[in-house]
Design a protein around this motif. Structure first.
Motif, mmCIF file in Angstrom:
data_model
loop_
_atom_site.group_PDB
_atom_site.id
_atom_site.type_symbol
_atom_site.label_atom_id
_atom_site.label_comp_id
_atom_site.label_asym_id
_atom_site.label_seq_id
_atom_site.Cartn_x
_atom_site.Cartn_y
_atom_site.Cartn_z
ATOM 1 N N SER A 44 48.026 53.981 -0.875
ATOM 2 C CA SER A 44 49.092 54.398 0.034
ATOM 3 C C SER A 44 50.326 53.520 -0.143
ATOM 4 O O SER A 44 51.457 54.015 -0.222
ATOM 5 C CB SER A 44 48.594 54.327 1.477
ATOM 6 O OG SER A 44 49.631 54.664 2.385
ATOM 7 N N TYR A 76 49.930 64.186 -0.943
ATOM 8 C CA TYR A 76 48.460 64.274 -0.972
ATOM 9 C C TYR A 76 47.891 64.320 -2.399
ATOM 10 O O TYR A 76 46.968 63.575 -2.731
ATOM 11 C CB TYR A 76 47.997 65.523 -0.220
ATOM 12 C CG TYR A 76 48.322 65.559 1.246
ATOM 13 C CD1 TYR A 76 47.410 65.077 2.196
ATOM 14 C CD2 TYR A 76 49.525 66.095 1.700
ATOM 15 C CE1 TYR A 76 47.712 65.131 3.559
ATOM 16 C CE2 TYR A 76 49.830 66.142 3.041
ATOM 17 C CZ TYR A 76 48.919 65.662 3.981
ATOM 18 O OH TYR A 76 49.200 65.704 5.304
ATOM 19 N N TRP A 116 42.322 65.879 -1.879
ATOM 20 C CA TRP A 116 41.636 64.827 -1.115
ATOM 21 C C TRP A 116 40.440 64.306 -1.902
ATOM 22 O O TRP A 116 40.015 64.897 -2.890
ATOM 23 C CB TRP A 116 41.200 65.341 0.250
ATOM 24 C CG TRP A 116 40.284 66.532 0.194
ATOM 25 C CD1 TRP A 116 38.945 66.520 0.141
ATOM 26 C CD2 TRP A 116 40.680 67.910 0.186
ATOM 27 N NE1 TRP A 116 38.452 67.793 0.095
ATOM 28 C CE2 TRP A 116 39.493 68.674 0.127
ATOM 29 C CE3 TRP A 116 41.917 68.569 0.228
ATOM 30 C CZ2 TRP A 116 39.515 70.050 0.100
ATOM 31 C CZ3 TRP A 116 41.927 69.944 0.207
ATOM 32 C CH2 TRP A 116 40.730 70.682 0.139
ATOM 33 N N ASP A 164 41.478 59.202 4.160
ATOM 34 C CA ASP A 164 42.873 59.431 4.548
ATOM 35 C C ASP A 164 43.760 58.494 3.737
ATOM 36 O O ASP A 164 43.649 57.265 3.835
ATOM 37 C CB ASP A 164 43.047 59.160 6.051
ATOM 38 C CG ASP A 164 44.420 59.572 6.550
ATOM 39 O OD1 ASP A 164 45.362 59.638 5.725
ATOM 40 O OD2 ASP A 164 44.566 59.825 7.757
ATOM 41 N N HIS A 175 48.241 59.469 6.361
ATOM 42 C CA HIS A 175 48.692 59.239 7.749
ATOM 43 C C HIS A 175 48.137 57.952 8.332
ATOM 44 O O HIS A 175 48.865 57.163 8.939
ATOM 45 C CB HIS A 175 48.297 60.434 8.617
ATOM 46 C CG HIS A 175 48.631 61.747 7.967
ATOM 47 N ND1 HIS A 175 49.886 62.061 7.515
ATOM 48 C CD2 HIS A 175 47.856 62.841 7.681
ATOM 49 C CE1 HIS A 175 49.897 63.274 6.976
ATOM 50 N NE2 HIS A 175 48.661 63.771 7.062
ATOM 51 N N GLN A 176 46.870 57.724 8.195
ATOM 52 C CA GLN A 176 46.232 56.475 8.629
ATOM 53 C C GLN A 176 45.428 55.939 7.440
ATOM 54 O O GLN A 176 44.192 56.049 7.404
ATOM 55 C CB GLN A 176 45.316 56.721 9.832
ATOM 56 C CG GLN A 176 46.067 57.169 11.081
ATOM 57 C CD GLN A 176 45.112 57.429 12.242
ATOM 58 O OE1 GLN A 176 43.924 57.667 12.052
ATOM 59 N NE2 GLN A 176 45.657 57.360 13.456
ATOM 60 N N LEU A 216 37.282 60.120 7.387
ATOM 61 C CA LEU A 216 37.146 61.264 8.280
ATOM 62 C C LEU A 216 35.868 62.034 7.959
ATOM 63 O O LEU A 216 35.710 62.509 6.812
ATOM 64 C CB LEU A 216 38.355 62.190 8.124
ATOM 65 C CG LEU A 216 39.732 61.510 8.121
ATOM 66 C CD1 LEU A 216 40.816 62.539 7.824
ATOM 67 C CD2 LEU A 216 39.984 60.801 9.435
ATOM 68 N N ALA A 275 39.762 66.391 12.334
ATOM 69 C CA ALA A 275 40.748 65.589 11.607
ATOM 70 C C ALA A 275 40.659 65.846 10.110
ATOM 71 O O ALA A 275 41.685 65.943 9.413
ATOM 72 C CB ALA A 275 40.528 64.104 11.898
ATOM 73 N N ALA A 276 39.425 65.972 9.584
ATOM 74 C CA ALA A 276 39.247 66.252 8.166
ATOM 75 C C ALA A 276 39.768 67.640 7.820
ATOM 76 O O ALA A 276 40.403 67.845 6.778
ATOM 77 C CB ALA A 276 37.783 66.116 7.774
ATOM 78 N N TYR A 309 43.445 67.510 7.654
ATOM 79 C CA TYR A 309 43.910 66.790 6.468
ATOM 80 C C TYR A 309 43.889 67.688 5.221
ATOM 81 O O TYR A 309 44.715 67.535 4.334
ATOM 82 C CB TYR A 309 43.022 65.564 6.232
ATOM 83 C CG TYR A 309 43.551 64.608 5.187
ATOM 84 C CD1 TYR A 309 44.471 63.616 5.534
ATOM 85 C CD2 TYR A 309 43.153 64.689 3.864
ATOM 86 C CE1 TYR A 309 44.970 62.731 4.582
ATOM 87 C CE2 TYR A 309 43.645 63.819 2.897
ATOM 88 C CZ TYR A 309 44.547 62.845 3.264
ATOM 89 O OH TYR A 309 45.045 61.976 2.317
#
Length: 812
Positions: free
Chosen positions: A694, A737, A766, A790, A793-794, A799, A805-806, A809
């Motif tokens: 990230s 992503y 992902w 992730d 975002h975080q 996740l 949340a997954a 994403y």
């Protein structure tokens, strides 16, 4: 009653017709006289026509043109025996002419002729009646008429006629009749076998030959063979073979022997009665090469049955065949090789041939100038080495593999197919395989792959799979041009060729360069079509598809949109985006050579060799387009400022991070090894790696500010700077992503951490990782749980795969 007066007598004398003596040299006149009601005239006319017809073919055709057939066919039923005989003789002589026999087929005279075959008629009538029937019996419709009028029993009785001409004509008719299956099956029921056997003793060769030809036909029928056996027919034939005075009959007699040997029940009886021993002695007895070859072929034909091979093996037939390999005639040796090939389907026979030193002799026959012998010898070696390591080793010790490799360039498809099959059999042993490879065996397979013969193609593809066993040999096969003809075989409509081709593709796909080339040649698309076809797919087509994708991860990710944890990314991996229908997949070199375009950037993962990389203190941000316009240099250019401003294009290309390696990526790899692998907790390791990715690609981005990332403009600047559509992943400072997931996968694989890479829609991608949950202290869950990492975002958050949340994403 009153007495006749002189006047009455005078009147009677005046009304009487004086006898007239006619002489004519015109055949037409004689034909006209056949319609007379007076026997004397009919007798003289029929006798004259008979003599005229006997003189030559032109006379027969002339009489045909004068319309003689109709009247003659009526006269064969005349009450006067001489008139009937003359008519039959004339018909008989004329029937031997082709034009006349064709015309006779249209006349309805067969029932009348068959009536003349009864015992009441004399031999002379039998002779010419059968002569006429023999002329027309070649025609199917005429044979049907003969059967419809019960002609077969009459003809069989005539086989015992004391007149040889009657017997000969009857044999000719019967031979034509048994060409029809219904007659073939009932001949033994009508008692034909005994008189036919008796005719083998005839003093007339033509009768013996005809009888043998009939036996060749009728012994193909099981029930007839049974009757033949009961009548001791085989023994009679062996006696005939033992008699050298009848050597002109041996070839035809052996055809019947061959039929008998094909019947396992008959074979067993022959074996018990010593018939096979006598046959073996006959094969070895000096006679004409032609007869010896035919005798050996009898053994070959019989050896097609497993039970027959067992019987022959008990009779030590292998010893006979090995002796025949040293015969003077090439055709005899070729026939012996063919018999060896047939007998080698019996495992014990293979060993016996080797024990009798037959294998080296067959190898030597490969050097023959006779193409027929060379073909047969190669076929024998193919059978001898199939599933028999000892025989394969014997061929190797005789240096047979050297000759076999040379034979791959032969024009004979049989020789090439058998050579490839033998090489494939031998290659199963490591020591032999090494020798074959050292002699250029792999390169020699390329030419046979271009053949049009299905046997050659099938065995060659199989041999490729056996020999192209490591990357070095795959590289040789690749450089020799073998991949293109191999891929072409995937279009084959022959199921065996296709199956072996898929197997070979699967093996060749173990080498990345070969897999890339085969994909460029369209192998993947062809295999996908094959796998969708219920008729064409096979056990290797799916395996070959998987191997191609596993060895060519850029294609796999492009086509499937997913890389598993077992798919380890290495240098020169690139992401060309999602596959489009009908769009070819280009290699990295082809993509680099393209001019700048408006399509998505190609992201390449290329780690340089560490020893050649200059140390860099920190990962500098890539220049913006405005900085480039102002003349600001990249860190690399700063270090090179003392060099000339202009350098050759090829030098610049070599220094490009696309080609020479991604220095910034190398720094990330080092940082990942230092910061991630130092952690002991696996969950923390993945979280730390996620944060590293990230930070390298712009840091955390809140969902509501995702549109402000400006990653598209950033990549446009990089493409302009590099003058290429291909961007090294280490140069990307702003990534979304798909870029972060790709970098995460690349780094994880480099530091040997397990994860997947999955492509979604709209630039989503992902990574999934598997982790065990801590249930209690020192106790983990029995099954690992799947998490999505992730990176946006975080960063570092894991996740659960099924969590909201997954799901968020993975999609917009």
């Amino acid at each position: 009653m009153g007495k006749k007066t002189g006047k009455d007598k005078e009147k009677e004398d005046k009304e009487a017709f004086e006898a007239l003596s006619l002489e004519s040299k015109a055949p037409a006149t004689m034909v006209l006289l056949l319609s007379s009601q007076e026997e004397d005239i009919l007798l003289k006319a029929s006798e004259a026509l008979q003599k005229f017809a006997e003189k030559g073919e032109e006379n027969k055709v002339m009489l045909l043109g004068l319309g003689v057939l109709g009247p003659l066919c009526k006269l064969i039923d005349h009450s006067n025996k001489l008139i009937k005989r003359n008519a039959l003789m004339t018909l008989g002589y004329m029937a031997t002419n082709g034009e006349v026999s064709e015309a006779l087929k249209k006349e309805d005279f067969i029932p009348s002729l068959l009536q003349k075959l009864t015992p009441e008629e004399d031999v002379f009538v039998h002779e010419f009646a059968t002569l006429c029937l023999a002329a027309v019996a070649v025609d199917f419709t005429c044979r049907v008429r003969i059967n419809a009028n019960d002609g077969m029993p009459l003809l069989i009785k005539l086989l015992s006629s004391p007149d040889p001409d009657v017997a000969k004509n009857s044999l000719e008719i019967i031979f034509n009749l048994v060409q029809d299956l219904e007659n073939l099956e009932v001949l033994h029921e009508l008692g034909a076998i005994p008189p036919l056997l008796e005719l083998l003793k005839s003093d007339f060769p033509v009768i013996q030959h005809l009888a043998l030809q009939i036996f060749q036909c009728v012994t193909t029928d099981l029930e007839t063979r049974k009757t033949f056996r009961e009548e001791l027919g085989f023994e009679r034939f062996l006696d005939l073979l033992d008699n050298m005075e009848f050597n002109d009959l041996h070839a035809e007699a052996l055809q019947t022997v061959s039929n008998c040997l094909g019947d396992i029940e008959t074979l067993h009886i022959i074996h018990l009665n010593g018939g096979l021993t006598r046959l073996g002695e006959f094969v070895l007895t000096p006679s004409s090469p032609e007869i010896q070859s035919i005798a050996i072929k009898c053994i070959t034909r019989a050896a097609q049955s497993s039970e027959s091979r067992k019987v022959f093996h008990e009779q030590m037939i292998e010893k006979v065949l090995v002796e025949l390999l040293s015969a003077a005639d090439d055709n005899v040796k070729a026939s012996a090789c063919q018999a060896i090939a047939a007998m080698s389907f019996h495992p014990c026979s293979k060993d016996r041939f080797r024990e009798l030193e037959g294998v080296p002799i067959v190898v030597q026959l490969l050097n023959s100038e006779s193409s027929v012998l060379k073909e047969a010898a190669t076929q024998a070696l193919s059978s001898l080495t199939h599933s028999n390591e000892a025989n394969a080793l014997a061929v190797y010790e005789a240096r047979g593999h050297e000759i076999l490799i040379q034979q791959l360039s032969e024009s004979s498809a049989i020789t090439v197919a058998s050579s490839v099959a033998t090489i494939s059999n031998m290659a199963e042993q490591e020591i032999i395989q090494s020798s074959i490879l050292s002699l250029g065996g792999v390169q020699a397979l390329v030419e046979p792959l271009k053949s049009t013969d299905t046997q050659v193609l099938m065995y060659t593809a199989m041999c490729v799979a056996h020999l192209v066993c490591d990357n070095e040999e795959r590289d040789k096969f690749h450089k020799a041009g073998g991949l293109k003809p191999l891929v072409n075989l995937l279009h084959s409509n022959d199921k065996e060729v296709l199956r072996h081709a898929c197997f070979a593709v699967n093996v060749c796909a173990g080498d990345t360069a070969s897999a890339v080339t085969m994909c460029r040649l369209g192998a993947l698309e062809i295999l996908q079509e094959i796998n969708q076809s219920a008729n064409r797919r096979n056990s290797f087509s799916k395996l070959a598809t998987t191997s191609l994708l596993n060895s060519n991860l850029p294609v796999k990710y492009n086509r499937l949109g997913r890389l598993t944890a077992n798919d380890i990314i290495t240098s020169n991996f690139f992401d060309a985006g999602q596959a489009r229908v009908g769009e070819p997949f280009l290699t990295l070199e082809e993509l680099i050579s393209q001019p700048l375009n408006q399509q998505r950037a190609i992201i390449v993962f290329n780690v340089p060799v560490e020893e050649t990389v200059e140390p860099v203190e920190e990962r500098k941000p890539s220049p913006t387009e405005s900085e480039i316009k102002k003349g600001r240099m990249t860190p690399k250019r700063r270090r090179e400022k003392d060099k000339p401003d202009e350098e050759p294009q090829d030098v610049l290309a070599e220094k490009s991070p696309i080609i020479s390696g991604d220095v910034s990526l190398l720094m990330l790899v080092k940082e990942a090894k230092d910061s991630v692998l130092s952690l002991t907790d696996e969950r923390e390791q993945y979280a730390a790696l996620a944060r590293l990715v990230s930070d390298a690609m712009g840091g955390a981005v809140p969902l509501e500010k995702l549109h402000k990332l400006d990653w598209v403009l950033h990549q446009s600047d990089l493409r302009f700077q590099l003058k290429s559509n291909v961007i090294p992943i280490g140069m990307i400072n702003k990534g979304t992503y798909c870029h972060r997931a790709l970098l995460f996968k690349c780094l994880a694989d480099t530091i040997e951490k397990s994860c997947t890479l999955v492509r979604g829609d709209y630039n989503r991608a992902w990574n999934e990782v598997l982790l065990f949950e801590e249930v209690h202290e020192n106790l983990r869950s029995p099954e690992p749980l799947c998490y999505i990492v992730d990176l946006m975002h975080q960063p570092g958050a894991l996740l659960p795969i099924d969590s909201p949340a997954a799901q968020q994403y993975q999609s917009i």
